[in-house]
Scaffold this motif. Structure first.
Motif, PDB file in Angstrom:
ATOM      1  N   ILE A 296     -47.181   8.990 -44.862  1.00  0.00           N
ATOM      2  CA  ILE A 296     -47.042   8.293 -43.582  1.00  0.00           C
ATOM      3  C   ILE A 296     -48.142   8.792 -42.658  1.00  0.00           C
ATOM      4  O   ILE A 296     -48.271   9.995 -42.422  1.00  0.00           O
ATOM      5  CB  ILE A 296     -45.666   8.541 -42.945  1.00  0.00           C
ATOM      6  CG1 ILE A 296     -44.566   8.011 -43.862  1.00  0.00           C
ATOM      7  CG2 ILE A 296     -45.588   7.865 -41.584  1.00  0.00           C
ATOM      8  CD1 ILE A 296     -43.162   8.223 -43.316  1.00  0.00           C
ATOM      9  N   MET A 297     -48.923   7.876 -42.159  1.00  0.00           N
ATOM     10  CA  MET A 297     -50.030   8.213 -41.264  1.00  0.00           C
ATOM     11  C   MET A 297     -49.652   7.870 -39.827  1.00  0.00           C
ATOM     12  O   MET A 297     -49.161   6.782 -39.535  1.00  0.00           O
ATOM     13  CB  MET A 297     -51.284   7.430 -41.662  1.00  0.00           C
ATOM     14  CG  MET A 297     -52.444   7.565 -40.683  1.00  0.00           C
ATOM     15  SD  MET A 297     -53.861   6.563 -41.197  1.00  0.00           S
ATOM     16  CE  MET A 297     -54.791   6.506 -39.649  1.00  0.00           C
TER      17      MET A 297
ATOM     18  N   ILE B 258     -47.322  13.818 -44.480  1.00  0.00           N
ATOM     19  CA  ILE B 258     -47.651  13.296 -43.155  1.00  0.00           C
ATOM     20  C   ILE B 258     -49.135  13.547 -42.886  1.00  0.00           C
ATOM     21  O   ILE B 258     -49.618  14.671 -43.016  1.00  0.00           O
ATOM     22  CB  ILE B 258     -46.824  13.974 -42.048  1.00  0.00           C
ATOM     23  CG1 ILE B 258     -45.324  13.793 -42.300  1.00  0.00           C
ATOM     24  CG2 ILE B 258     -47.219  13.434 -40.676  1.00  0.00           C
ATOM     25  CD1 ILE B 258     -44.808  12.390 -42.164  1.00  0.00           C
ATOM     26  N   LEU B 259     -49.838  12.499 -42.507  1.00  0.00           N
ATOM     27  CA  LEU B 259     -51.215  12.631 -42.044  1.00  0.00           C
ATOM     28  C   LEU B 259     -51.242  12.247 -40.566  1.00  0.00           C
ATOM     29  O   LEU B 259     -50.848  11.141 -40.198  1.00  0.00           O
ATOM     30  CB  LEU B 259     -52.148  11.704 -42.826  1.00  0.00           C
ATOM     31  CG  LEU B 259     -53.588  11.585 -42.285  1.00  0.00           C
ATOM     32  CD1 LEU B 259     -54.321  12.928 -42.386  1.00  0.00           C
ATOM     33  CD2 LEU B 259     -54.361  10.488 -43.007  1.00  0.00           C
TER      34      LEU B 259
ATOM     35  N   ALA C 194     -47.688  18.526 -43.645  1.00  0.00           N
ATOM     36  CA  ALA C 194     -48.356  17.724 -42.621  1.00  0.00           C
ATOM     37  C   ALA C 194     -49.798  18.191 -42.452  1.00  0.00           C
ATOM     38  O   ALA C 194     -50.073  19.385 -42.412  1.00  0.00           O
ATOM     39  CB  ALA C 194     -47.605  17.820 -41.301  1.00  0.00           C
ATOM     40  N   THR C 195     -50.705  17.231 -42.338  1.00  0.00           N
ATOM     41  CA  THR C 195     -52.144  17.509 -42.282  1.00  0.00           C
ATOM     42  C   THR C 195     -52.758  16.799 -41.092  1.00  0.00           C
ATOM     43  O   THR C 195     -52.320  15.704 -40.721  1.00  0.00           O
ATOM     44  CB  THR C 195     -52.822  17.001 -43.572  1.00  0.00           C
ATOM     45  OG1 THR C 195     -52.207  17.618 -44.700  1.00  0.00           O
ATOM     46  CG2 THR C 195     -54.311  17.332 -43.574  1.00  0.00           C
ATOM     47  N   HIS C 196     -53.774  17.402 -40.504  1.00  0.00           N
ATOM     48  CA  HIS C 196     -54.500  16.763 -39.413  1.00  0.00           C
ATOM     49  C   HIS C 196     -55.929  16.439 -39.840  1.00  0.00           C
ATOM     50  O   HIS C 196     -56.593  17.232 -40.519  1.00  0.00           O
ATOM     51  CB  HIS C 196     -54.573  17.666 -38.175  1.00  0.00           C
ATOM     52  CG  HIS C 196     -55.489  17.119 -37.111  1.00  0.00           C
ATOM     53  ND1 HIS C 196     -56.815  17.485 -37.000  1.00  0.00           N
ATOM     54  CD2 HIS C 196     -55.264  16.200 -36.134  1.00  0.00           C
ATOM     55  CE1 HIS C 196     -57.365  16.837 -35.996  1.00  0.00           C
ATOM     56  NE2 HIS C 196     -56.455  16.060 -35.449  1.00  0.00           N
ATOM     57  N   ARG C 197     -56.398  15.262 -39.423  1.00  0.00           N
ATOM     58  CA  ARG C 197     -57.800  14.894 -39.546  1.00  0.00           C
ATOM     59  C   ARG C 197     -58.214  14.126 -38.291  1.00  0.00           C
ATOM     60  O   ARG C 197     -57.375  13.552 -37.598  1.00  0.00           O
ATOM     61  CB  ARG C 197     -58.047  13.987 -40.768  1.00  0.00           C
ATOM     62  CG  ARG C 197     -57.815  14.652 -42.116  1.00  0.00           C
ATOM     63  CD  ARG C 197     -58.875  15.708 -42.427  1.00  0.00           C
ATOM     64  NE  ARG C 197     -58.665  16.280 -43.754  1.00  0.00           N
ATOM     65  CZ  ARG C 197     -57.896  17.308 -44.030  1.00  0.00           C
ATOM     66  NH1 ARG C 197     -57.226  17.914 -43.048  1.00  0.00           N
ATOM     67  NH2 ARG C 197     -57.765  17.756 -45.255  1.00  0.00           N
TER      68      ARG C 197
ATOM     69  N   PRO D 144     -52.562   5.565 -47.420  1.00  0.00           N
ATOM     70  CA  PRO D 144     -51.286   5.699 -46.699  1.00  0.00           C
ATOM     71  C   PRO D 144     -50.309   4.597 -47.110  1.00  0.00           C
ATOM     72  O   PRO D 144     -50.700   3.454 -47.359  1.00  0.00           O
ATOM     73  CB  PRO D 144     -51.697   5.555 -45.229  1.00  0.00           C
ATOM     74  CG  PRO D 144     -52.969   4.768 -45.259  1.00  0.00           C
ATOM     75  CD  PRO D 144     -53.676   5.188 -46.509  1.00  0.00           C
ATOM     76  N   ASP D 145     -49.038   4.948 -47.196  1.00  0.00           N
ATOM     77  CA  ASP D 145     -47.991   3.974 -47.508  1.00  0.00           C
ATOM     78  C   ASP D 145     -47.457   3.301 -46.258  1.00  0.00           C
ATOM     79  O   ASP D 145     -46.934   2.180 -46.331  1.00  0.00           O
ATOM     80  CB  ASP D 145     -46.853   4.677 -48.252  1.00  0.00           C
ATOM     81  CG  ASP D 145     -47.296   5.198 -49.605  1.00  0.00           C
ATOM     82  OD1 ASP D 145     -47.396   4.386 -50.534  1.00  0.00           O
ATOM     83  OD2 ASP D 145     -47.570   6.414 -49.721  1.00  0.00           O
TER      84      ASP D 145
END
Length: 426
Positions: free
Chosen positions: A54-55, A83-84, A106-109, A128-129
């Protein structure tokens, strides 16, 4: 118009790359990660096999804080979930680095520029879904490409101001083609609901502003002047803008006629103004102190001007009363107001001027609970501050209970729709 937007973005891409490099030089971009915005080779994709991604795209700090409770609830509900979170600013990236550690996966970009080939590569690599945009983050190429790939698309805590709406309706065909692609719209106020209906959006829900759901751990808030704040009578002027300095200082002059040794603490919205505020205060024969991060408040000073960022909550914690700025100046009539939620959650009685357009729904809710009140001049503010300062902050404890109840209802109602949306699109 869609083709024109895409072509224009592609043509100016080299200029945007140069702009990002220049921003890096002036420390407005992350010096180590700025390439995430402009080069596919720097997307740094990390995915787990057989998981759902999930973005969330949240531009900056406020938007990021508003979705943290949503992420927490999603992790409780779903297994094998990633989680993005994408943002745009250095400050939001720093916050994400701290906050996302609290979650399992969870990741951050940084979100790349909204140029077709960059967004296409970004979606191809990350896969992403589900995609949720937050607040007012509308990026046409991202939206069109997501729908072309049949990725379910939502917007949460959506906010469209009257000014922004007027811009969108200059291009009605483009606007309706964009907003008609959202599968779920959870809005932050009734005005946005009306605007989205006019822009062809569907499945629109209003439960309240998700910024009420930000988690604030008051026990974790440290102020190195806590003993002074606990033992002295003071009021707080928060997020003040140029033109409101005299209002706050004249309020102090009138207030000190009634309450001996009262202090006024001013937290300007832009700390570059601290010297100017001090100069105005001294011209009114007030003793002023510019308080740097490690300084102690001096007992013989009447006006304390905060010269640091990120300390507002630690002052709210000890404040009985707060005046919140960007609300008394006529030129802000259609863009006025600063967010009062943090002050309310920390038990402050809140005062503001008449120009609160950006947060009028929130202020209406707070006023209904007797948490906030409009004041039209110094005299009105002084009369209210006298009552507050002669009582205990414990009298405000009901405020916190009311806000917490509202927070839980907004979160529960929002999560109900988000879970339904995810389950229907698995």
């Amino acid at each position: 118009m869609k083709l024109l937007y895409g072509t224009t973005a592609f043509i100016i891409y080299p200029l945007l790359v140069i702009l990002v490099f220049l921003r890096k030089i002036f420390n407005k971009e992350d010096r180590n990660r700025y390439k995430e915005k402009i080069f596919p080779s720097s997307f740094n994709v990390k995915r787990t096999n057989n998981s759902k991604l999930i973005m969330f795209h949240a531009a900056s700090i406020g938007e990021l804080k508003s979705i943290l409770p949503i992420i927490k609830e999603l992790e409780k509900k779903y297994d094998n979930l990633e989680i993005l979170v994408t943002t745009l600013t250095i400050s939001s990236a720093n916050l994400a680095k701290t906050e996302l550690k609290k979650f399992k996966n969870a990741t951050h970009r940084f979100l790349p520029l909204d140029v077709n080939f960059l967004m296409r590569k970004f979606l191809t690599n990350w896969k992403p879904d589900f995609i949720f945009l937050v607040d007012s983050e509308i990026w046409p190429n991202l939206i069109f490409l997501a729908k072309k790939r049949k990725i379910p698309l939502g917007i949460i805590n959506a906010r469209i101001t009257k000014k922004t709406y007027k811009r969108w309706i200059l291009f009605p065909k483009l606007a309706r083609s964009i907003f008609g692609l959202f599968d779920l719209c959870i809005v932050s106020n009734q005005e946005t609901k009306k605007f989205l209906e006019n822009l062809n959006a569907k499945n629109i829900f209003y439960f309240g502003n998700l910024k009420f759901c930000e988690n604030i751990e008051s026990t974790q808030l440290f102020n190195n002047n806590n003993e002074f704040l606990k033992s002295n009578k003071f009021w707080l002027a928060a997020s003040t803008h140029e033109g409101e300095d005299e209002f706050c200082l004249n309020t102090h002059i009138e207030l000190q006629k009634k309450i001996k040794n009262v202090k006024t603490i001013i937290v300007p919205r832009h700390i570059s103004r601290v010297d100017k505020i001090k100069k105005i205060g001294e011209s009114l024969n007030l003793t002023c102190q510019i308080l740097n991060p490690e300084d102690k408040i001096l007992n013989d000073k009447e006006i304390i001007i905060i010269n640091s960022i990120g300390k507002l909550q630690s002052f709210y914690k000890y404040s009985k009363s707060v005046f919140i700025g960007k609300s008394t100046i006529k030129k802000f009539e259609e863009v006025g107001g600063q967010n009062p939620i943090e002050a309310a959650k920390l038990g402050c009685k809140i005062y503001h001027g008449p120009f609160i357009y950006n947060f009028k729904d929130i202020y209406l809710l707070l006023a209904q609970q007797n948490v906030s009140k409009q004041v039209n001049n110094c005299r009105e503010l002084v009369d209210n501050l006298i009552l507050d300062l002669n009582s205990s902050k414990e009298n405000n404890v009901d405020f916190i209970s009311l806000i917490n109840h509202l927070e839980q209802k907004i979160l529960n109602d929002s999560m109900k729709q988000i879970k339904l949306f995810i389950n229907e699109n698995k």
